[in-house]
Design a protein around this motif. Structure first.
Motif, short mmCIF file in Angstrom:
data_model
loop_
_atom_site.label_atom_id
_atom_site.label_comp_id
_atom_site.label_asym_id
_atom_site.label_seq_id
_atom_site.Cartn_x
_atom_site.Cartn_y
_atom_site.Cartn_z
N PRO A 3 0.84 -1.21 0.00
CA PRO A 3 0.00 0.00 0.00
C PRO A 3 0.86 1.24 0.00
O PRO A 3 2.04 1.20 0.37
N ASP A 52 -13.27 2.09 0.52
CA ASP A 52 -12.35 0.96 0.68
C ASP A 52 -12.22 0.17 -0.62
O ASP A 52 -11.11 -0.21 -1.02
N ASN A 53 -13.34 -0.06 -1.27
CA ASN A 53 -13.30 -0.78 -2.55
C ASN A 53 -12.53 0.00 -3.61
O ASN A 53 -11.78 -0.56 -4.42
N MET A 55 -10.09 2.16 -3.09
CA MET A 55 -8.67 2.11 -2.78
C MET A 55 -8.06 0.78 -3.21
O MET A 55 -6.92 0.73 -3.70
N ASP A 56 -8.80 -0.31 -3.05
CA ASP A 56 -8.29 -1.62 -3.45
C ASP A 56 -8.30 -1.80 -4.96
O ASP A 56 -7.35 -2.32 -5.54
N GLY A 57 -9.39 -1.38 -5.60
CA GLY A 57 -9.58 -1.69 -7.01
C GLY A 57 -8.87 -0.77 -7.98
O GLY A 57 -8.59 -1.16 -9.11
N LEU A 59 -5.92 1.05 -7.37
CA LEU A 59 -4.54 1.39 -7.02
C LEU A 59 -3.59 1.24 -8.20
O LEU A 59 -2.70 2.08 -8.40
N CYS A 73 -12.61 -1.52 -10.29
CA CYS A 73 -12.35 -0.09 -10.08
C CYS A 73 -13.51 0.74 -10.59
O CYS A 73 -13.95 1.68 -9.92
N SER A 76 -16.45 0.49 -8.25
CA SER A 76 -16.16 1.19 -7.01
C SER A 76 -16.35 2.70 -7.16
O SER A 76 -16.92 3.36 -6.29
#
Length: 249
Positions: A3, A52-53, A55-57, A59, A73, A76
């Motif tokens: 991260p 949260d989704n 940030m994960d999808g 990045l 992404c 999200s």
């Protein structure tokens, strides 16, 4: 993938700001600093989950490791920008942060789908419609009750008073509007399950028939109400399948 460092994390939250066009200089002056916009989003459960989704999808594309916006992404961002605090976050002011400014440009491939999905009157897939509803606290809660109280209807058995009431409450939610027009997507089994459950709702809850002309043309028959519906309640497709039912009322 590791991260981003804490200092860069806050700037990531403003990276999609260019997805929603500005309307003038006055609007620009009213934009919140990204740190404050982030806090307002985190106070809302639905917005926090969408964030949260995001940030994960997203990045990879934000860091320049990908050139296209992947499906996760895109969904999200659609969910995040559909909420008021999420919209404010996407429009937040990066200030002089060069990383934030650069990353905004990298999100350009996501722009058309996100803008289209959040326009009033556009039709989206039932999965996207669920993401939009789930990003709103009230709509997400109503959706949870709908799934909890309508299991017997999904299987073609009965439509209880609780199920009918859950459907009514869900349909009154502003962020559930696209659930009423969404289209089934996914593989053949998932789509057929959508049609079977939609028929169950019309017959058991509303007392009216439902005919899927597309499937009738393909197969020349309509299967029993309970069979395919019960199969689609698996973890892989159950949530997506049930969403299309809201168009039946």
């Amino acid at each position: 993938m590791q991260p981003p460092p804490p200092r860069a994390l806050a700037t990531l939250l403003a990276l999609a700001a260019t997805l929603l066009p500005s309307t003038g200089a006055d609007e620009k002056n009213q934009r919140l600093p990204c740190g404050l916009a982030r806090m307002k989003c985190l106070y809302r459960d639905g917005c926090r989950k969408a964030l949260d989704n995001y940030m994960d999808g997203c990045l990879d594309i934000m860091n320049g490791h990908a050139k296209t916006c992947n499906d996760f992404c895109t969904k999200s961002l659609i969910a995040l920008t559909s909420t008021l605090p999420g919209h404010a976050l996407m429009e937040c002011d990066c200030g002089e942060d060069e990383f934030c400014r650069t990353s905004k440009l990298r999100l350009a491939p996501c722009r058309p789908q996100v803008q289209y999905a959040n326009q009033n009157g556009t039709v989206v897939s039932c999965e996207v419609a669920q993401w939009i509803c789930g990003a709103d606290n009230l709509c997400g809660t109503a959706l949870d009750y709908y799934f909890r109280n309508c299991r017997a209807m999904f299987a073609g058995k009965r439509c209880s008073r609780r199920c009918n009431n859950s459907i009514s409450i869900l349909q009154r939610q502003e962020r559930a509007a696209k659930l009423q027009t969404c289209v089934c997507d996914g593989d053949r089994q998932a789509r057929d399950g959508c049609v079977d459950i939609k028929r169950n709702m019309n017959q058991l809850c509303f007392g009216k028939p439902y005919i899927d002309e597309d499937r009738e043309e393909e197969t020349n028959e309509i299967s029993g109400a309970g069979g395919a519906a019960a199969r689609t309640l698996s973890a892989a497709v159950g949530v997506q399948v049930a969403l299309v039912l809201l168009a039946g009322r």
